[in-house]
Write a protein that holds these residues in place. Structure first.
Motif, PDB file in Angstrom:
ATOM      1  N   ASP A  56     -51.147 -18.375 -47.481  1.00 40.17           N
ATOM      2  CA  ASP A  56     -50.858 -16.267 -48.105  1.00 40.17           C
ATOM      3  C   ASP A  56     -49.622 -15.659 -47.278  1.00 40.17           C
ATOM      4  OD1 ASP A  56     -53.978 -17.106 -48.550  1.00 40.17           O
ATOM      5  OD2 ASP A  56     -54.457 -17.323 -46.595  1.00 40.17           O
ATOM      6  N   ALA A  57     -49.091 -16.378 -46.111  1.00 35.40           N
ATOM      7  CA  ALA A  57     -47.873 -16.031 -45.501  1.00 35.40           C
ATOM      8  C   ALA A  57     -46.507 -16.031 -46.085  1.00 35.40           C
ATOM      9  CB  ALA A  57     -47.229 -15.815 -44.077  1.00 35.40           C
ATOM     10  N   THR A  58     -46.802 -16.577 -47.052  1.00 42.96           N
ATOM     11  CA  THR A  58     -45.894 -16.943 -47.990  1.00 42.96           C
ATOM     12  C   THR A  58     -45.595 -15.856 -49.534  1.00 42.96           C
ATOM     13  OG1 THR A  58     -44.508 -18.798 -47.837  1.00 42.96           O
ATOM     14  CG2 THR A  58     -44.126 -18.620 -50.327  1.00 42.96           C
ATOM     15  N   VAL A  59     -46.325 -16.307 -49.978  1.00 44.02           N
ATOM     16  CA  VAL A  59     -47.809 -15.499 -51.064  1.00 44.02           C
ATOM     17  C   VAL A  59     -47.866 -13.980 -50.718  1.00 44.02           C
ATOM     18  CG1 VAL A  59     -49.574 -14.157 -53.009  1.00 44.02           C
ATOM     19  CG2 VAL A  59     -49.176 -17.220 -52.284  1.00 44.02           C
ATOM     20  N   GLU A  60     -47.702 -12.784 -49.385  1.00 45.64           N
ATOM     21  CA  GLU A  60     -47.726 -12.016 -49.506  1.00 45.64           C
ATOM     22  C   GLU A  60     -46.229 -11.313 -49.494  1.00 45.64           C
ATOM     23  OE1 GLU A  60     -48.293  -8.916 -45.469  1.00 45.64           O
ATOM     24  OE2 GLU A  60     -48.593 -11.030 -45.411  1.00 45.64           O
ATOM     25  N   GLY A  61     -45.560 -12.301 -48.984  1.00 46.21           N
ATOM     26  CA  GLY A  61     -43.818 -12.260 -48.786  1.00 46.21           C
ATOM     27  C   GLY A  61     -43.378 -11.784 -50.385  1.00 46.21           C
ATOM     28  N   MET A  62     -44.188 -13.160 -51.186  1.00 51.33           N
ATOM     29  CA  MET A  62     -43.746 -12.767 -52.265  1.00 51.33           C
ATOM     30  C   MET A  62     -44.080 -11.669 -53.368  1.00 51.33           C
ATOM     31  SD  MET A  62     -45.407 -15.929 -55.383  1.00 51.33           S
ATOM     32  CE  MET A  62     -44.923 -17.313 -54.473  1.00 51.33           C
ATOM     33  N   GLN A  63     -45.395 -11.186 -53.550  1.00 53.11           N
ATOM     34  CA  GLN A  63     -45.854  -9.761 -53.871  1.00 53.11           C
ATOM     35  C   GLN A  63     -45.040  -9.030 -53.992  1.00 53.11           C
ATOM     36  OE1 GLN A  63     -49.840 -11.138 -52.930  1.00 53.11           O
ATOM     37  NE2 GLN A  63     -50.281 -10.292 -55.197  1.00 53.11           N
ATOM     38  N   TRP A  64     -44.952  -8.418 -52.097  1.00 52.19           N
ATOM     39  CA  TRP A  64     -43.618  -7.258 -52.007  1.00 52.19           C
ATOM     40  C   TRP A  64     -42.333  -8.086 -52.517  1.00 52.19           C
ATOM     41  CZ3 TRP A  64     -38.397  -6.783 -49.486  1.00 52.19           C
ATOM     42  CH2 TRP A  64     -39.048  -5.841 -49.116  1.00 52.19           C
ATOM     43  N   LEU A  65     -41.394  -8.906 -53.162  1.00 50.09           N
ATOM     44  CA  LEU A  65     -40.445  -9.170 -53.923  1.00 50.09           C
ATOM     45  C   LEU A  65     -40.721  -8.552 -54.914  1.00 50.09           C
ATOM     46  CD1 LEU A  65     -38.787 -12.680 -52.425  1.00 50.09           C
ATOM     47  CD2 LEU A  65     -37.710  -9.571 -51.168  1.00 50.09           C
ATOM     48  N   ALA A  66     -41.531  -9.086 -55.658  1.00 52.43           N
ATOM     49  CA  ALA A  66     -42.034  -8.903 -56.917  1.00 52.43           C
ATOM     50  C   ALA A  66     -42.276  -7.262 -57.301  1.00 52.43           C
ATOM     51  CB  ALA A  66     -43.110  -9.381 -56.995  1.00 52.43           C
ATOM     52  N   GLU A  67     -42.711  -7.087 -56.494  1.00 46.28           N
ATOM     53  CA  GLU A  67     -43.317  -5.393 -56.082  1.00 46.28           C
ATOM     54  C   GLU A  67     -41.891  -4.698 -56.526  1.00 46.28           C
ATOM     55  OE1 GLU A  67     -45.547  -4.636 -53.053  1.00 46.28           O
ATOM     56  OE2 GLU A  67     -47.414  -5.937 -53.985  1.00 46.28           O
ATOM     57  N   HIS A  68     -41.009  -5.275 -56.215  1.00 40.46           N
ATOM     58  CA  HIS A  68     -39.501  -4.561 -55.786  1.00 40.46           C
ATOM     59  C   HIS A  68     -38.193  -4.977 -56.665  1.00 40.46           C
ATOM     60  CE1 HIS A  68     -41.825  -2.902 -52.210  1.00 40.46           C
ATOM     61  NE2 HIS A  68     -41.029  -2.099 -52.100  1.00 40.46           N
TER      62      HIS A  68
END
Length: 314
Positions: free
Chosen positions: A166-178
Motif C-alpha cells: 500500500d505504501a509503494t502504491v501510494e508513492g507510485m500514484q503520487w509520482l503518476a499524478e505529477h
C-alpha cells in the motif's frame, strides 16, 4: 600446502572452470549506464534482498555530491557524452543528498534512473518538493523505477513486510499524478510464466490509472532470482556460440557501479550492481581504470546475466 592435483571448485578460478575449460570474460564496449549505490541503508528489510539492505546495514555508506561529480567529470573527460545515470541502494531517498545527486547528473545532460520503493523516505515533503522541481525542469530525462515485487498485496508484503504494498502504491500514484515517467521492477519468485506476471501487473496498473506498459520489458522488468544455494553451469567461451549470445549484451560490457565502503577514503568502481561485496569484482578507484575485461567468475553471472538474460538497466 594445497593439493595441486585436487579438482577445481566451480567459480573459483578467474580463467579456468572446474571442468578445465576457458572461462568466458566480457570486455568493455561502451558506457551506457553508470550506477551509483547511494548507500545500503533502507527503510525496510526485505526477505530476499541480494544486497542485504536494512535500517542498520551501512556497509556501503552514503555517496556525497563531490563523490558523484568526480565520476561525472570522468565521463566528460573520456568522451562518453550523455549516458544513463542510475541510482540504487538501499533505498536511494534515505541519502539526504539524493535530490541533489539527481540534479547534478541532469545538469550535465545525462538521463537519470532511480530505483526506489517509493515509500516514506521519498514521500517526505522536502523530497517531494525537490522532485517536483526536477520534474518541471528535466522531466523528459527522469525515470522512476518502482520496486513492486508482485501485483498482489499478499505476495509483495510476504517479501517486503506488512503495509509495504500500500505504501509503494501510494508513492507510485503520487509520482503518476505529477507526470513522472514510471517503470516497475518485479520478481519471479512465484513460479508464474512471464505472460502471467505481465497480465497481473497490467490489471493492477490499469486499475490504478498508472501508465506503465507491462508488455514492455524495459518498463516492467521481472528479474530472475539469484539463488545462493543454486548450482548453475559455469559460462565458458564456447557458450557464446551455443547460446547465440554476444558478450556485448552482458551488463559489464556497458555498465559499472560506484560504491563507497564504510571506512574507505574514496569510492571505488565495481563491475556489477549485483556483486558489491565481492572483492574480485572491485576494479579500480577511477572509472577509466575500471574499463577492463571482467571474468564471469560468479554464479550470478550465469543465473542473472547470461542464462537469465537480465540487465539492471533497460
Amino acid at each position: 600446502m594445497p593439493d595441486a592435483s585436487a579438482p577445481l571448485l566451480k567459480f573459483t578460478d578467474p580463467v579456468t572452470t572446474a571442468k578445465g575449460e576457458r572461462r568466458a570474460a566480457v570486455g568493455f564496449d561502451t558506457l551506457k549506464t553508470l550506477w551509483f549505490n547511494t548507500g545500503t541503508l533502507c527503510n525496510i528489510e526485505c526477505k530476499n534482498c541480494y544486497i542485504l539492505s536494512s535500517p542498520t546495514n551501512d556497509a556501503l555508506v552514503y555517496l556525497s555530491e563531490a563523490d558523484v561529480v568526480s565520476y561525472l567529470d570522468e565521463i566528460d573527460a573520456l568522451g562518453f557524452g550523455s549516458v544513463e545515470i542510475g541510482f540504487t541502494g538501499g533505498e536511494p531517498f534515505m541519502n539526504p543528498d539524493m535530490v541533489r545527486l539527481m540534479e547534478v547528473s541532469l545538469e550535465r545532460g545525462h538521463r537519470v534512473l532511480v530505483l526506489t520503493n517509493a515509500m516514506k523516505p521519498m514521500m517526505r515533503p522536502r523530497v517531494q518538493e525537490g522532485l517536483l522541481d526536477l520534474q518541471a525542469r528535466y522531466g523528459d530525462r527522469i525515470e522512476m523505477r518502482l520496486s513492486l515485487d508482485h501485483y498482489t498485496r499478499k505476495n509483495h508484503d510476504a517479501e517486503r513486510g506488512a503495509g509495504g504494498f500500500d505504501a509503494t502504491v501510494e508513492g507510485m500514484q503520487w509520482l503518476a499524478e505529477h507526470g513522472f515517467t514510471l517503470s516497475a521492477a518485479g520478481r519471479s519468485l512465484w513460479n508464474e510464466t512471464d505472460a502471467e506476471a505481465r497480465a497481473g501487473f497490467r490489471t493492477l496498473f490499469d486499475g490504478l490509472g498508472v501508465d506503465i506498459p507491462s508488455e514492455d520489458p524495459s518498463r516492467l522488468v521481472i528479474f530472475p532470482e539469484m539463488d545462493e544455494a543454486g548450482d548453475p553451469p559455469e559460462i565458458t567461451t564456447a557458450c557464446w556460440g551455443i547460446l547465440d549470445k554476444s558478450p556485448k549484451d552482458i551488463m559489464c560490457a556497458s555498465q559499472r557501479m560506484v560504491i563507497k565502503r564504510r571506512g574507505a577514503e574514496r569510492p571505488s568502481v565495481i563491475a556489477c550492481t549485483l556483486l558489491p561485496y565481492e572483492d574480485e569484482f572491485e576494479l579500480a578507484e577511477t572509472l577509466e581504470a575500471s574499463l577492463k575485461p571482467v571474468s564471469l567468475n560468479h554464479k550470478y553471472c550465469a543465473q542473472f546475466c547470461v542464462l537469465g538474460g537480465a540487465s539492471c538497466s533497460a
